[in-house]
Structures are given as structure tokens and as C-alpha cells.
Design a protein around this motif. Structure first.
Motif, short mmCIF file in Angstrom:
data_model
loop_
_atom_site.label_atom_id
_atom_site.label_comp_id
_atom_site.label_asym_id
_atom_site.label_seq_id
_atom_site.Cartn_x
_atom_site.Cartn_y
_atom_site.Cartn_z
N PRO A 143 0.83 -1.20 0.00
CA PRO A 143 0.00 0.00 0.00
C PRO A 143 0.87 1.26 0.00
N ALA A 144 0.71 2.08 -1.01
CA ALA A 144 1.54 3.27 -1.19
C ALA A 144 0.72 4.33 -1.91
N PHE A 145 1.02 5.60 -1.58
CA PHE A 145 0.21 6.70 -2.06
C PHE A 145 1.09 7.85 -2.55
N ALA A 146 0.59 8.54 -3.54
CA ALA A 146 1.14 9.83 -3.96
C ALA A 146 0.30 10.93 -3.33
N LEU A 147 0.88 12.10 -3.24
CA LEU A 147 0.24 13.25 -2.61
C LEU A 147 0.12 14.39 -3.61
N ARG A 148 -1.04 15.03 -3.65
CA ARG A 148 -1.23 16.25 -4.43
C ARG A 148 -1.67 17.36 -3.47
N VAL A 149 -0.91 18.45 -3.44
CA VAL A 149 -1.22 19.59 -2.58
C VAL A 149 -1.59 20.75 -3.49
N GLU A 150 -2.73 21.37 -3.21
CA GLU A 150 -3.21 22.48 -4.03
C GLU A 150 -3.50 23.69 -3.15
N GLU A 151 -3.17 24.86 -3.69
CA GLU A 151 -3.47 26.11 -3.01
C GLU A 151 -3.63 27.20 -4.07
N ALA A 152 -4.77 27.83 -4.09
CA ALA A 152 -5.01 29.00 -4.93
C ALA A 152 -4.58 28.77 -6.38
N GLY A 153 -4.96 27.62 -6.91
CA GLY A 153 -4.67 27.33 -8.31
C GLY A 153 -3.28 26.78 -8.59
N ARG A 154 -2.45 26.64 -7.58
CA ARG A 154 -1.11 26.06 -7.74
C ARG A 154 -1.11 24.65 -7.18
N SER A 155 -0.25 23.78 -7.74
CA SER A 155 -0.27 22.39 -7.31
C SER A 155 1.12 21.79 -7.27
N LEU A 156 1.33 20.97 -6.26
CA LEU A 156 2.55 20.20 -6.04
C LEU A 156 2.15 18.75 -5.92
N VAL A 157 2.84 17.86 -6.66
CA VAL A 157 2.58 16.43 -6.56
C VAL A 157 3.86 15.73 -6.14
N TYR A 158 3.74 14.83 -5.18
CA TYR A 158 4.85 14.01 -4.70
C TYR A 158 4.51 12.56 -4.98
N SER A 159 5.41 11.87 -5.67
CA SER A 159 5.15 10.50 -6.09
C SER A 159 5.15 9.50 -4.95
N GLY A 160 5.75 9.85 -3.78
CA GLY A 160 6.09 8.80 -2.83
C GLY A 160 7.04 7.84 -3.53
N ASP A 161 7.05 6.59 -3.12
CA ASP A 161 7.80 5.55 -3.85
C ASP A 161 6.84 4.85 -4.78
N SER A 162 7.20 4.80 -6.05
CA SER A 162 6.30 4.21 -7.03
C SER A 162 7.05 3.80 -8.27
N ALA A 163 6.62 2.70 -8.86
CA ALA A 163 7.02 2.38 -10.22
C ALA A 163 6.29 3.33 -11.17
N PRO A 164 6.80 3.54 -12.37
CA PRO A 164 6.03 4.30 -13.36
C PRO A 164 4.67 3.62 -13.57
N CYS A 165 3.61 4.41 -13.54
CA CYS A 165 2.28 3.84 -13.72
C CYS A 165 1.32 4.92 -14.20
N ALA A 166 0.30 4.48 -14.92
CA ALA A 166 -0.68 5.42 -15.44
C ALA A 166 -1.39 6.16 -14.32
N ALA A 167 -1.59 5.50 -13.19
CA ALA A 167 -2.28 6.14 -12.07
C ALA A 167 -1.52 7.37 -11.59
N LEU A 168 -0.20 7.28 -11.51
CA LEU A 168 0.59 8.43 -11.07
C LEU A 168 0.56 9.54 -12.11
N SER A 169 0.69 9.19 -13.38
CA SER A 169 0.66 10.22 -14.43
C SER A 169 -0.67 10.96 -14.43
N ARG A 170 -1.77 10.24 -14.27
CA ARG A 170 -3.09 10.88 -14.21
C ARG A 170 -3.21 11.75 -12.97
N PHE A 171 -2.73 11.24 -11.85
CA PHE A 171 -2.83 11.97 -10.59
C PHE A 171 -2.05 13.28 -10.64
#
Length: 251
Positions: A143-171
Motif C-alpha cells: 500500500p503506497a500513495f502519492a500526494l497532491r497539494v493544491e493552493e489558490a490554483g497552484r499544485s505540487l505532486v509528490y510520487s512517494g515511492d512508485s514504479a512508473p504507472c498510469a495512475a501516477l501520471s493521471r494523478f
């Protein structure tokens, strides 16, 4: 919104670089993202434990969560005075994992006195001050998760540990900054299961997501960080940087 790198080493800290840990500040709050070995010390250059509004943990490998153990002692048995337990967002089983290590007798250690635990699920979202934290599942063999942080129209995404995957690219789609791990020195051999990105794959994920810029982190000990940047930049047209400890990125 501001990202401060507390550490980015894998799988154990160096003398100069703790394991994975980051401080995200914005919207009037501070979030400690991943609590890898050694990051609690680096965190205190930026904020005291009682000035952290929440902790978010991507998965339960020690190089991403071990300093939750020392934070527990700091929150309950030292000079920190808590008005309430610190919100902790982490994978299923995080509280019992902590208690399993911390309990030394017949009575379970009071993990929930230190942390108000919320177990992550795919699509989890929470508002903290002016920040929105979203979590999405990624592929890491546990079980592993990526994080998306948003503020006032700006966004930061952190992959955590992950293999390349469509889910991360979409996220990560359309994010202003992608903080992506690059812990593999080479692609997996035939028959091996990928659980991390190579630097090239980090660049490909950033390209697929349409990210504004890429910061490679958690770089393999067999790859020079400057080489990792060059390798990632060969697959991504935007700016690329390395998550050196102490570096601050404005989003």
C-alpha cells in the motif's frame, strides 16, 4: 506554497542527507510529508513539532516513516505541549505498526494520544487551512500513495515511492511541480517487477503528466544526483532539479 527538502537519501541516511522527508508550507499551515530516518532533526530547523499542523506518510517502509517513532516520544514525553494529537494521514495499519514497535509491555503504547490517525484510501481529500491534500494509490508492491497539494490554483505532486504507472501520471496531470522518486539505477531485468522509477522514467512521468517542472528525489546511491538530473532532462522538456537537502522550492 513552499516545499523544503528535509532529506532525500535512500535507503538509509548519509552524514549530510536524511532519508525521505519534506515540509510543505502554505495556506497558513505546515505539513510534514514523509518522516524518513533523520528528518525530525532537519524538520526542527524549520519548525517545532508543536508547530506542525499535520503529518502525511506515503507508505510504511522505514526510510519514509521511521521518525514517527521519535516524534511520538517528542510529542508525549518531552518539552512539547500538545493542545490535541497531531493529525497523521498514512497507509492502512500505520497506528498498529507504530504501536507494535513502541509497546514494551502488556499495555499498548498510546499512539493515538500523539497522533490523530486517518488511514489513506485512493481519492482521499482533506482541507487543512488554505491547502487541499489529495492522495492517490501508486504501484510499489505494498500500500503506497502519492500526494497532491493544491493552493489558490497552484499544485505540487509528490510520487512517494512508485514504479512508473498510469495512475501516477493521471494523478499528477497539470501540476506545477512534480517531486518524483528516481531510486532505480536501471530498468528492471526481464521477469523483475518494477517498484521505483529510473531518472529517465521520472522524466517520462513528468512529460506524460504535463508537469511544469520536475524535481528528482530519492535518487539511487548508484547514481550521481547531477547525472540523474541530466538523464531525467533527456525525457522531459521542462526545468529539472535535484532535491538536495535544505533546498527550498516555491510553487
Amino acid at each position: 506554497m513552499r516545499l523544503t527538502v528535509l532529506g532525500s537519501a535512500t535507503p538509509y541516511p548519509t552524514a549530510e542527507n536524511p532519508c525521505s522527508g519534506y515540509l510543505v508550507e502554505g495556506g497558513g499551515v505546515r505539513v510534514w510529508v514523509d518522516a524518513g530516518t533523520g528528518t525530525l532533526g532537519a524538520l526542527q530547523r524549520q519548525a517545532r513539532l508543536d508547530e506542525v499542523d499535520a503529518v502525511w506518510v506515503s507508505h510504511l517502509h522505514a526510510d519514509h516513516c521511521a521518525d514517527l517513532l521519535t516524534a511520538y516520544y517528542g510529542l508525549l514525553y518531552a518539552d512539547v505541549r500538545l493542545a490535541a494529537p497531531v493529525p497523521l494521514f498514512g497507509p492502512p495499519g500505520v497506528a498498529d505498526r507504530l504501536a507494535g514497535f513502541l509497546t514494551n509491555g502488556p499495555v499498548r503504547s498510546p499512539v493515538e494520544r500523539a497522533f490523530a490517525v486517518t488511514e489513506l484510501v485512493d481519492g482521499h481529500r482533506v482541507e487543512l487551512g488554505g491547502l487541499t491534500l489529495g492522495s492517490g494509490t501508486v504501484e510499489h508492491g505494498m500500500p503506497a500513495f502519492a500526494l497532491r497539494v493544491e493552493e489558490a490554483g497552484r499544485s505540487l505532486v509528490y510520487s512517494g515511492d512508485s514504479a512508473p504507472c498510469a495512475a501516477l501520471s493521471r494523478f499528477a496531470a497539470g501540476c506545477d511541480l512534480l517531486l518524483c522518486e528516481a531510486d532505480s539505477a536501471r530498468p528492471p531485468a526481464e521477469g523483475e517487477r518494477a517498484v521505483h522509477h529510473t531518472p529517465e522514467e521520472a522524466g517520462e512521468t513528468a512529460h506524460a503528466a504535463g508537469a511544469g517542472r520536475l524535481v528528482v528525489t530519492h535518487v539511487s546511491r548508484f547514481v550521481d544526483p547531477e547525472d540523474a538530473v541530466v538523464r531525467a532532462a533527456g525525457r522531459f522538456e521542462g526545468p529539472v532539479a535535484y532535491a538536495a537537502p535544505g533546498t527550498v522550492f516555491d510553487v
